[in-house]
Design a protein around this motif. Sequence first.
Motif, PDB file in Angstrom:
ATOM      1  N   GLY A   1       0.811  -1.217   0.000  1.00  0.00           N
ATOM      2  CA  GLY A   1       0.000   0.000   0.000  1.00  0.00           C
ATOM      3  C   GLY A   1       0.840   1.261   0.000  1.00  0.00           C
ATOM      4  N   ALA A   2       2.006   1.176   0.617  1.00  0.00           N
ATOM      5  CA  ALA A   2       2.828   2.384   0.740  1.00  0.00           C
ATOM      6  C   ALA A   2       4.294   2.020   0.868  1.00  0.00           C
TER       7      ALA A   2
ATOM      8  N   LYS B   1      -2.705  -4.312   3.864  1.00  0.00           N
ATOM      9  CA  LYS B   1      -1.670  -4.018   2.877  1.00  0.00           C
ATOM     10  C   LYS B   1      -0.320  -3.883   3.583  1.00  0.00           C
TER      11      LYS B   1
ATOM     12  N   HIS C   1       2.128   6.420  -1.785  1.00  0.00           N
ATOM     13  CA  HIS C   1       0.950   5.579  -1.618  1.00  0.00           C
ATOM     14  C   HIS C   1       0.394   5.174  -2.962  1.00  0.00           C
ATOM     15  N   SER C   2      -0.120   3.950  -3.040  1.00  0.00           N
ATOM     16  CA  SER C   2      -0.870   3.591  -4.229  1.00  0.00           C
ATOM     17  C   SER C   2      -2.200   4.329  -4.183  1.00  0.00           C
TER      18      SER C   2
ATOM     19  N   ASP D   1      -8.663   3.682   0.026  1.00  0.00           N
ATOM     20  CA  ASP D   1      -9.078   2.862   1.176  1.00  0.00           C
ATOM     21  C   ASP D   1      -8.941   3.628   2.493  1.00  0.00           C
TER      22      ASP D   1
ATOM     23  N   THR E   1      -2.860   1.647   7.014  1.00  0.00           N
ATOM     24  CA  THR E   1      -2.523   0.902   5.794  1.00  0.00           C
ATOM     25  C   THR E   1      -2.321  -0.573   6.120  1.00  0.00           C
ATOM     26  N   GLN E   2      -1.576  -0.831   7.186  1.00  0.00           N
ATOM     27  CA  GLN E   2      -1.279  -2.229   7.543  1.00  0.00           C
ATOM     28  C   GLN E   2      -2.495  -2.935   8.129  1.00  0.00           C
TER      29      GLN E   2
ATOM     30  N   ARG F   1      -5.029   3.103  -4.721  1.00  0.00           N
ATOM     31  CA  ARG F   1      -5.977   2.219  -4.024  1.00  0.00           C
ATOM     32  C   ARG F   1      -5.839   2.381  -2.511  1.00  0.00           C
ATOM     33  N   ASN F   2      -4.613   2.469  -2.035  1.00  0.00           N
ATOM     34  CA  ASN F   2      -4.426   2.637  -0.597  1.00  0.00           C
ATOM     35  C   ASN F   2      -5.009   3.965  -0.115  1.00  0.00           C
TER      36      ASN F   2
ATOM     37  N   SER G   1      -5.440  -2.542   7.242  1.00  0.00           N
ATOM     38  CA  SER G   1      -6.329  -2.926   6.134  1.00  0.00           C
ATOM     39  C   SER G   1      -5.784  -4.129   5.363  1.00  0.00           C
TER      40      SER G   1
END
Lengths: 493, 57
Positions: free
Chosen positions: A169-170, A252, A220-221, A227, A247-248, A223-224, A250
């Motif tokens: 995610g990041a 990712k 960050h993506s 989210d 992020t984690q 998508r992240n 969730s």
Amino acid sequence: MEWLVTALTVVLLVFVATGVVPIVATGYQFLAIPFHAFKNDYRKTKPYLPRVAVVVPAWNEGAVIGASIDRLMKLDYPIESLRIYVVDDASTDNTPDVVLSKAAMYPGSVFHLRRDKGGEGKAHTLNHGIGVVLKDDWMQALLIMDADVIYEATSLRRMTRHLADENVGAVTAYIREGSSDKNYLTRFIGMEYVLAQVAARRAQNVLGALACLAGGAQLHSRRNLEDLGGRIDTTSLAEDTITTFETQISGKRVVFEPHAIVLAEEPQLIASLWKQRLRWARGNVQVTSRYKKLWFRPSKLHNLGGLSFGIFWFSILWLPVAMVLSSIGLIGLLLLHSDLAAIVFRITWILAACVYVYTIGLAVQLDGSTGRRSWREAILFPGLVSIVVMLTAFFPGLLDEKLPALFGWHISDSGHFWWTLFVYCWISLSMVGAWLARAVEATWIGKLLTPLLIYLVGYGPLLCAVTVDSYIKEARHVEAKWDKTEKTGRVLG
Amino acid sequence: MKRNNPRPSPTPRNPGDRYLAAEIERDRKAERRLIPKALLSLAMVAVLVVIRQVFFQ
């Protein structure tokens, strides 16, 4: 009465043991680092150059923002896939003029977003930019950076390659202290960043949980970001840590890329450093409370609830408490005339010495240029007095018998007692020394005395003193305002 | 047979997938140097322990 003495002895031993926990935790974390040779993300990365929107919050950054934009435009990255959005947070200097001139110089690549009402903090400023960027689907990845950081040419593409793995995610880079005119404090900070980033974040990669994305270099993506609700948390001083945790949580991953290097200007005065670190420390206290249901509760989605991550987190957060309890334990055992006092003192400080030699020895190798420039600060990171205490424990008799004997001196029993009392107290006194260094900095003697005090008491205790200040401020519910660190454009570009 | 979509020439800004893949591989292999670095640091600790055991026990 005997049972009381026994009970008291046990309690005091537990106090000393609390001081051992952070030492062992640090040793464990640094022993994990060589496993990064094999347990890393590189087999999952692929060449990947997404369209990146760079959001740069800027309040009165006229001295630095021009160079940062120029450097970003010279990155080894496709120019058509790079857009820079400078969010001008109601600046009162020439920031708008500088950014607008760069926007004219790089049409279609640099954008000036103005907030007429500012001062709400970095997260609010970022959210203004993120809101604009998310309005269309151009952006595939978002880079958050500070206005003064300088990115090395290949650093961005070294970060984006990790996003080829959809489970990431990041990504965060290594922020190296990059002032052109260094002083003792920026050299200490340089070593701290090697220890905390180049070293410790590799360990966190291995152990599968990252504590914090660097505020000046986080990618960050899309998508992240979506989210996360399309915005950065604005309810605490630790928005970077909360973003990292969310992020984690969730499911990712967050990855540290040690070969992506950015340079940043760090404070040259303790007063400025204290302001910055107090914000971070108070943020960590807030995060600890906010995620109270997460600690030491393993999850299938993330490793933040794991035993090791929890121990690392609380070892740093409660380090000043552990230091004071350790002193109380040793002094108590000494006053009880217990033989255990000398034994546990030696065990604690021998462990500390071994971990100190290993961690510093590894750190100076991990970033050789910082290690060479800051070798004095590397050696004196824990402070000269702590090194003397380590020598006392590691080489019994060296300082209180053998060395005095060379000069024909003999230390009396009373002298031994006071010296022992001092070394047992030192780990707590070191924080008082750090506080004193800060107090005298602004005086006429401060220019000479403050650096001397920090070399004596150590840079580590200085950070612990800031942590104590954060406990006090949080306990008093002092208003948590976002106190910006001033930048003056000293980065070696 | 003509290619309708010729691959763009590599540039410093986009050196091409082959170059970038090789860069990933170089960085991956560079991480192996962590092992001798850690061993050297452990050796420093071992030297101190040996000195202690020999001269101060």
